[in-house]
Design a protein around this motif. Structure first.
Motif, mmCIF file in Angstrom:
data_model
loop_
_atom_site.group_PDB
_atom_site.id
_atom_site.type_symbol
_atom_site.label_atom_id
_atom_site.label_comp_id
_atom_site.label_asym_id
_atom_site.label_seq_id
_atom_site.Cartn_x
_atom_site.Cartn_y
_atom_site.Cartn_z
ATOM 1 N N UNK A 1 0.812 -1.194 0.000
ATOM 2 C CA UNK A 1 0.000 0.000 0.000
ATOM 3 C C UNK A 1 0.858 1.262 0.000
ATOM 4 N N UNK A 2 2.072 1.172 0.499
ATOM 5 C CA UNK A 2 2.912 2.360 0.548
ATOM 6 C C UNK A 2 3.341 2.818 -0.839
ATOM 7 N N UNK A 3 3.412 1.909 -1.791
ATOM 8 C CA UNK A 3 3.917 2.246 -3.121
ATOM 9 C C UNK A 3 2.789 2.177 -4.156
ATOM 10 N N UNK A 4 1.667 2.791 -3.835
ATOM 11 C CA UNK A 4 0.502 2.802 -4.716
ATOM 12 C C UNK A 4 0.830 3.394 -6.077
ATOM 13 N N UNK A 5 1.765 4.314 -6.120
ATOM 14 C CA UNK A 5 2.151 4.975 -7.366
ATOM 15 C C UNK A 5 2.911 4.031 -8.285
ATOM 16 N N UNK A 6 3.573 3.025 -7.739
ATOM 17 C CA UNK A 6 4.248 2.020 -8.566
ATOM 18 C C UNK A 6 3.266 1.004 -9.127
ATOM 19 N N UNK A 7 2.268 0.637 -8.321
ATOM 20 C CA UNK A 7 1.331 -0.420 -8.691
ATOM 21 C C UNK A 7 0.078 0.092 -9.385
ATOM 22 N N UNK A 8 -0.071 1.428 -9.462
ATOM 23 C CA UNK A 8 -1.220 2.066 -10.117
ATOM 24 C C UNK A 8 -2.546 1.635 -9.480
ATOM 25 N N UNK A 9 -2.551 1.515 -8.152
ATOM 26 C CA UNK A 9 -3.756 1.146 -7.414
ATOM 27 C C UNK A 9 -4.064 2.273 -6.440
ATOM 28 N N UNK A 10 -5.238 2.851 -6.568
ATOM 29 C CA UNK A 10 -5.626 3.944 -5.683
ATOM 30 C C UNK A 10 -6.093 3.392 -4.341
ATOM 31 N N UNK A 11 -5.761 4.098 -3.283
ATOM 32 C CA UNK A 11 -6.202 3.718 -1.942
ATOM 33 C C UNK A 11 -7.571 4.326 -1.673
ATOM 34 N N UNK A 12 -8.378 3.590 -0.948
ATOM 35 C CA UNK A 12 -9.718 4.053 -0.589
ATOM 36 C C UNK A 12 -9.820 4.042 0.930
ATOM 37 N N UNK A 13 -10.333 5.107 1.494
ATOM 38 C CA UNK A 13 -10.498 5.185 2.941
ATOM 39 C C UNK A 13 -11.966 5.134 3.338
ATOM 40 N N UNK A 14 -12.217 4.658 4.550
ATOM 41 C CA UNK A 14 -13.569 4.597 5.087
ATOM 42 C C UNK A 14 -13.701 5.602 6.219
ATOM 43 N N UNK A 15 -14.832 6.253 6.280
ATOM 44 C CA UNK A 15 -15.099 7.186 7.364
ATOM 45 C C UNK A 15 -16.512 6.956 7.842
ATOM 46 N N UNK A 16 -16.769 6.543 9.047
ATOM 47 C CA UNK A 16 -15.821 6.394 10.144
ATOM 48 C C UNK A 16 -14.963 5.140 9.964
ATOM 49 N N UNK A 17 -13.804 5.146 10.599
ATOM 50 C CA UNK A 17 -12.870 4.035 10.452
ATOM 51 C C UNK A 17 -13.442 2.779 11.087
ATOM 52 N N UNK A 18 -13.063 1.634 10.544
ATOM 53 C CA UNK A 18 -13.586 0.369 11.071
ATOM 54 C C UNK A 18 -12.566 -0.366 11.934
ATOM 55 N N UNK A 19 -11.368 0.187 12.086
ATOM 56 C CA UNK A 19 -10.319 -0.412 12.907
ATOM 57 C C UNK A 19 -9.801 0.656 13.860
ATOM 58 N N UNK A 20 -9.590 0.272 15.105
ATOM 59 C CA UNK A 20 -9.053 1.214 16.074
ATOM 60 C C UNK A 20 -7.680 0.756 16.543
ATOM 61 N N UNK A 21 -6.942 1.665 17.146
ATOM 62 C CA UNK A 21 -5.593 1.376 17.619
ATOM 63 C C UNK A 21 -5.626 0.979 19.081
ATOM 64 N N UNK A 22 -4.889 -0.073 19.440
ATOM 65 C CA UNK A 22 -4.765 -0.509 20.833
ATOM 66 C C UNK A 22 -3.439 0.012 21.367
ATOM 67 N N UNK A 23 -3.471 1.043 22.199
ATOM 68 C CA UNK A 23 -2.243 1.657 22.714
ATOM 69 C C UNK A 23 -1.527 0.790 23.736
ATOM 70 N N UNK A 24 -2.191 -0.236 24.271
ATOM 71 C CA UNK A 24 -1.563 -1.118 25.261
ATOM 72 C C UNK A 24 -0.722 -2.215 24.615
ATOM 73 N N UNK A 25 -0.817 -2.380 23.302
ATOM 74 C CA UNK A 25 -0.077 -3.415 22.582
ATOM 75 C C UNK A 25 1.373 -2.973 22.403
ATOM 76 N N UNK A 26 2.320 -3.807 22.863
ATOM 77 C CA UNK A 26 3.735 -3.458 22.744
ATOM 78 C C UNK A 26 4.274 -3.903 21.395
ATOM 79 N N UNK A 27 5.106 -3.064 20.801
ATOM 80 C CA UNK A 27 5.676 -3.349 19.493
ATOM 81 C C UNK A 27 7.150 -2.962 19.485
ATOM 82 N N UNK A 28 7.917 -3.651 18.656
ATOM 83 C CA UNK A 28 9.337 -3.322 18.522
ATOM 84 C C UNK A 28 9.640 -2.727 17.151
#
Length: 76
Positions: A1-28
């Protein structure tokens, strides 16, 4: 998805969002590395690739905006 300009695929967003962020999840993912130095050629190569990607993204986005402005809604 980061290189949409290489793959010629447009990104589509949803509003309101259907996924939320869990701030308690640890990541490296954003943990800084050990601070090792890169060679000058590595730095130039990385900066060149970054500039090339930024220009490709800009050209793609400008072409997309022109298509939106010039074509009727149903043809996009």
């Amino acid at each position: 998805m980061d290189r949409f300009y290489d793959h010629k695929i447009e990104s589509i967003g949803l509003d309101p969002v259907c996924v939320t962020q869990d701030d308690d999840f640890e990541s490296s993912i954003n943990v800084p590395d050990d601070g090792g130095r890169h060679s000058l050629s590595d730095t130039f190569r990385r900066e060149y690739a970054s500039l090339k990607d930024a220009l490709a993204r800009l050209v793609h986005n400008l072409a997309f905006l022109l298509r939106i402005r010039l074509l009727p809604r149903r043809q996009i």
